[in-house]
Design a protein around this motif. Sequence first.
Motif, PDB file in Angstrom:
ATOM      1  N   LEU A  18       6.820  -0.293 -18.842  1.00 29.01           N
ATOM      2  CA  LEU A  18       5.697   0.639 -18.667  1.00 29.01           C
ATOM      3  C   LEU A  18       5.952   1.942 -19.429  1.00 29.01           C
ATOM      4  CD1 LEU A  18       2.979   1.145 -17.062  1.00 29.01           C
ATOM      5  CD2 LEU A  18       4.413   2.408 -15.442  1.00 29.01           C
ATOM      6  N   PHE A  19       7.143   2.504 -19.279  1.00 35.15           N
ATOM      7  CA  PHE A  19       7.452   3.781 -19.946  1.00 35.15           C
ATOM      8  C   PHE A  19       7.546   3.611 -21.466  1.00 35.15           C
ATOM      9  CE2 PHE A  19       9.235   5.073 -15.676  1.00 35.15           C
ATOM     10  CZ  PHE A  19       8.269   6.032 -15.437  1.00 35.15           C
ATOM     11  N   LEU A  20       8.010   2.450 -21.935  1.00 33.14           N
ATOM     12  CA  LEU A  20       7.992   2.191 -23.379  1.00 33.14           C
ATOM     13  C   LEU A  20       6.553   2.159 -23.892  1.00 33.14           C
ATOM     14  CD1 LEU A  20      10.714  -0.577 -23.937  1.00 33.14           C
ATOM     15  CD2 LEU A  20      10.587   1.607 -25.132  1.00 33.14           C
ATOM     16  N   HIS A  21       5.685   1.518 -23.121  1.00 40.06           N
ATOM     17  CA  HIS A  21       4.285   1.391 -23.525  1.00 40.06           C
ATOM     18  C   HIS A  21       3.630   2.760 -23.698  1.00 40.06           C
ATOM     19  CE1 HIS A  21       0.285  -0.309 -23.808  1.00 40.06           C
ATOM     20  NE2 HIS A  21      -0.129   0.433 -22.805  1.00 40.06           N
ATOM     21  N   TYR A  22       3.944   3.684 -22.802  1.00 33.79           N
ATOM     22  CA  TYR A  22       3.318   5.015 -22.845  1.00 33.79           C
ATOM     23  C   TYR A  22       4.195   6.064 -23.531  1.00 33.79           C
ATOM     24  CZ  TYR A  22      -0.409   3.293 -19.882  1.00 33.79           C
ATOM     25  OH  TYR A  22      -1.490   2.583 -19.399  1.00 33.79           O
ATOM     26  N   ALA A  41      13.444  -3.329 -10.235  1.00 34.09           N
ATOM     27  CA  ALA A  41      12.664  -2.132 -10.548  1.00 34.09           C
ATOM     28  C   ALA A  41      12.738  -1.790 -12.031  1.00 34.09           C
ATOM     29  CB  ALA A  41      13.156  -0.954  -9.713  1.00 34.09           C
ATOM     30  N   ALA A  42      13.917  -1.990 -12.632  1.00 31.58           N
ATOM     31  CA  ALA A  42      14.136  -1.530 -14.009  1.00 31.58           C
ATOM     32  C   ALA A  42      13.237  -2.252 -15.014  1.00 31.58           C
ATOM     33  CB  ALA A  42      15.608  -1.720 -14.383  1.00 31.58           C
ATOM     34  N   ILE A  43      13.044  -3.559 -14.843  1.00 27.70           N
ATOM     35  CA  ILE A  43      12.308  -4.337 -15.854  1.00 27.70           C
ATOM     36  C   ILE A  43      10.877  -3.828 -16.036  1.00 27.70           C
ATOM     37  CG2 ILE A  43      11.394  -6.624 -16.410  1.00 27.70           C
ATOM     38  CD1 ILE A  43      13.957  -7.796 -15.199  1.00 27.70           C
ATOM     39  N   PRO A  44      10.043  -3.756 -14.979  1.00 29.20           N
ATOM     40  CA  PRO A  44       8.675  -3.260 -15.211  1.00 29.20           C
ATOM     41  C   PRO A  44       8.625  -1.769 -15.531  1.00 29.20           C
ATOM     42  CG  PRO A  44       9.015  -3.658 -12.864  1.00 29.20           C
ATOM     43  CD  PRO A  44      10.225  -4.184 -13.564  1.00 29.20           C
ATOM     44  N   ALA A  83      12.800  12.440  -6.128  1.00 32.63           N
ATOM     45  CA  ALA A  83      11.552  12.422  -5.365  1.00 32.63           C
ATOM     46  C   ALA A  83      10.417  11.789  -6.159  1.00 32.63           C
ATOM     47  CB  ALA A  83      11.160  13.846  -4.960  1.00 32.63           C
ATOM     48  N   SER A  84      10.719  11.225  -7.342  1.00 32.30           N
ATOM     49  CA  SER A  84       9.678  10.653  -8.195  1.00 32.30           C
ATOM     50  C   SER A  84       9.349   9.229  -7.750  1.00 32.30           C
ATOM     51  CB  SER A  84      10.130  10.639  -9.654  1.00 32.30           C
ATOM     52  OG  SER A  84      11.189   9.714  -9.840  1.00 32.30           O
ATOM     53  N   THR A  85       8.183   8.762  -8.149  1.00 30.49           N
ATOM     54  CA  THR A  85       7.737   7.409  -7.782  1.00 30.49           C
ATOM     55  C   THR A  85       8.661   6.344  -8.360  1.00 30.49           C
ATOM     56  OG1 THR A  85       5.458   8.202  -7.747  1.00 30.49           O
ATOM     57  CG2 THR A  85       5.774   5.823  -7.892  1.00 30.49           C
ATOM     58  N   ALA A  86       9.056   6.497  -9.610  1.00 32.37           N
ATOM     59  CA  ALA A  86       9.909   5.493 -10.252  1.00 32.37           C
ATOM     60  C   ALA A  86      11.275   5.426  -9.582  1.00 32.37           C
ATOM     61  CB  ALA A  86      10.065   5.817 -11.741  1.00 32.37           C
ATOM     62  N   HIS A  87      11.852   6.584  -9.256  1.00 34.51           N
ATOM     63  CA  HIS A  87      13.167   6.604  -8.611  1.00 34.51           C
ATOM     64  C   HIS A  87      13.081   5.982  -7.224  1.00 34.51           C
ATOM     65  CE1 HIS A  87      16.941   8.126  -6.892  1.00 34.51           C
ATOM     66  NE2 HIS A  87      17.352   8.248  -8.151  1.00 34.51           N
ATOM     67  N   ASP A 146       1.943  -4.881 -22.046  1.00 35.26           N
ATOM     68  CA  ASP A 146       0.680  -4.746 -21.317  1.00 35.26           C
ATOM     69  C   ASP A 146       0.928  -3.795 -20.142  1.00 35.26           C
ATOM     70  OD1 ASP A 146      -1.493  -5.123 -19.517  1.00 35.26           O
ATOM     71  OD2 ASP A 146      -1.935  -7.046 -20.450  1.00 35.26           O
ATOM     72  N   GLY A 147       0.480  -2.559 -20.283  1.00 33.53           N
ATOM     73  CA  GLY A 147       0.749  -1.534 -19.267  1.00 33.53           C
ATOM     74  C   GLY A 147       0.161  -1.872 -17.911  1.00 33.53           C
ATOM     75  N   ASP A 148      -1.044  -2.453 -17.891  1.00 30.18           N
ATOM     76  CA  ASP A 148      -1.675  -2.800 -16.613  1.00 30.18           C
ATOM     77  C   ASP A 148      -0.907  -3.909 -15.909  1.00 30.18           C
ATOM     78  OD1 ASP A 148      -3.639  -0.923 -17.067  1.00 30.18           O
ATOM     79  OD2 ASP A 148      -5.018  -2.357 -17.990  1.00 30.18           O
ATOM     80  N   ARG A 149      -0.404  -4.851 -16.683  1.00 28.78           N
ATOM     81  CA  ARG A 149       0.371  -5.940 -16.069  1.00 28.78           C
ATOM     82  C   ARG A 149       1.659  -5.407 -15.439  1.00 28.78           C
ATOM     83  NH1 ARG A 149       2.783 -11.368 -19.096  1.00 28.78           N
ATOM     84  NH2 ARG A 149       3.448 -12.434 -17.198  1.00 28.78           N
TER      85      ARG A 149
END
Length: 833
Positions: free
Chosen positions: A340-344, A333-336, A317-321, A724-727
């Motif tokens: 993103l998760f590596l960045h944070y 889906a996997a690439i961004p 039920a998560s946004t990423a899934h 770049d997390g925003d990108r």
Amino acid sequence: MAVEEEGLRVFQSVKIKIGEAKNIPPYPGPNRMRDCYCTVNLDQEEVFRTKIVEKSLCPFYGEDFYCEIPRSFRHLSFYIFDRDVFRRDSSIGKVAVKKEDLQKYHGKDTWFQLQPVSADSEVQGKVHLELRLSEVITDSGVVNHKLATRVLECQGLPIVNGQCDPYAAVSLLGPSRSEAKKTKVKRKTNNPQFEETFYFEVTRPLSYTKRQFDVEEEDVDKLALRVDLWNASNLKFGDEFLGGVRVPLRVLGQAGVHDAWYFLLPRENGGKSVKVEDLGSLRLNIVYTEDHVFPSEHYTPLRDLLLQSANAEPVSASTAHILGEVCREKQEAAIPLVRLFLHYGKIVPFISAIAHAEINRTQDPNTIFRGNSLTSKCIDETMKLAGMHYLQVTLKPIIDEICTEHKSCEIDPVKLKESENLETNRENLRQYVDRIFNVITTSGVRCPTVMCDIFFSLRESAATRFQVDQDVRYTAVSSFIFLRFFAPAILSPNLFHLRPHHPDPATSRTLTLISKTIQTLGSLAKSKSANFKESYMAAFYDYFNEQKYADAVKNFLDLISTSGKWDQKSIETPIMLKEGFMIKRAQGRNRFGIKNFKKRWFRLTNHEFTYHKTKGEGALCSIPIENILAVERLEEESFKMKNMFQVIQPERALYIQANNCVEARDWIDILTKVSQCNRKRLSTYHPSAYLNGHWLCCKLSADTAPGCTPCTGGLPANIQLDVDGDRETERIYSLFGTYMTKLIKMQEACGSKSVYDGPEQEEYSTFVIDDPQETYKTLKQIISAVQTLEQQHTKYKRDKFKKTKIGSQEHPIGDKSFQCYIRQQSENTTYSI
């Protein structure tokens, strides 16, 4: 590198698959075959070159190229060249795709007809012109009209044969006119500042006795100004055409003044008439991406939803899934998501959560992670990002050796050549497999921490789910580290940056046989010989049917699935990171030495940055990594040379020119990455050179004066921040926008599941929905966040359109935009003074 546009950062990137060419015209000689290669060009600047395919009229390349585009461009071009040992390589044909047309071919395999290459059509750049129609009274009282044409400057002219010495030829064209004038030649610059004005008599007065008169309208309508840019060449073949513009004088309008930028265009009828079908065709797959990234606060709602994914209950039920559910390909889906998760710093808990859910849905331990699920694609992408240096350390030396030795390793009796011996080939192959197996199974200490943490999570989840199967804790990890990491890297080393190009067919065959064997050794299957369809592979595998190989694999897997025990920074072996020819300026270690420019072979390892007279020779200069204080671009004005950067050391700076803008960016990035932990890194630098006793940028005379511009900072060493997390959030927004209809359909599926207990409707069966209410709640939040961002993008596009001024430096007048420019002017134009 991002381009700033009114509060936005605009990123451009392109990913290209160069497939093959077919029906290349034969060489006009007895051999008839050609040795062809393909180049990728941004306008006229070459940024990539394939390997040479020898003796073929239908060359297969099979090469991938990706780059961030660091500047504006008009065309993405591909040239097919025929190598000539004795003369300059000859161009056979080209494919030129306009920037605005790239989306037509996005992600599609497309055959393009090769077009003829003509010097008159190879143009790029823009020119700034100012035209003014004025009344002039002579000493005798005669009134004339004169056109003042001011050629101010040009930008982005092509570099021809390593130089650009441009000048402009200005002509007034008409039924009975052919006046031509020239500017001075500007040496060694492709952004010349001319600032020259030329005068042309435009009309004769209707009556020499009248003081006031109208300009003859039909005369003006027939006149046009022609400005051609040329490269002043010292060669006997004459000056090279760089591009031109034709400006009808009706643009002067009622005011009699015209000030605008123009794109340079090919010369009319300049090319020879060549039948297009005679040149063959080229198969390409082009993915061009342009990211318009808003300030960070715009992404807060969507970013927060994404970063909460690891803690969502259930994770489906998560946004990423949900992103993985609606995308056509999980890889999209996997690439961004991974970046993103590596960045944070949340990649391990996220992958642990989705892997745990997938393992719990798996019924048979033998099929664990066999499908192309979101979990497997995310782990693949994490290994590519985090494990690239690990691959360099582990595999590159032996892969390089295999590619240069060209030992015969064919063990299929059907494919064996008459001159080859089967037993010798088997022994060659066995030695290669043994060496690669050993370097892999002894490399556990170097496995990146983030990969070890993920493997630890996989191992624990698999062992808990399938407690009866004692090997599942190994196979859950080996299915990734061997099957999806080492084996593909051996099979296609160019895709993992272990080799610059795809290997030749014989070497590729050797790597295929090695990859198959390593993959089977790592699988720990019960009956390994049965894994091979080919009898010759099963027979060869008997060499490795010993317990010591299985024990080595298990010890290696135990080591890399121990969480947080090892640190990638412990690597002490010098590893070659990048090498190639560039041009450097003498550093002036001898006070009275000549500081000229020379071509040198540069080599970067994790220990030092060196340059050599040529490849393989001893180092002429060695700069320890700890002595690199900053790596920054160098302003073109310093030496009138493009694509220059500086490696700043404690005593001096080394000035280097790369071969093109993409290569310059790559060198700056990797030098910055490898040196960014240095304690004495500078916070400021000089963007221009120290010449003639002062810095060109700030005019200070002391060569030890502190920098006048803040350093760009570069890229942090920690991979979690090297994104770049925003990108990445912008890219995820774009994916949700693309698949909005599937988001809405998934909402309907949640409603259907909540209301009906019967069989699931077929149109909803593709979605994984464990908790309809939670999933529906998340979907509602996603749609709201995406719609808010969509409104921001719409407003930006609307405002940008309103502010767009055709003829400005940002939007020069081109072949298709001239009519738009005319419409922007007054509809009722009269030519009168």
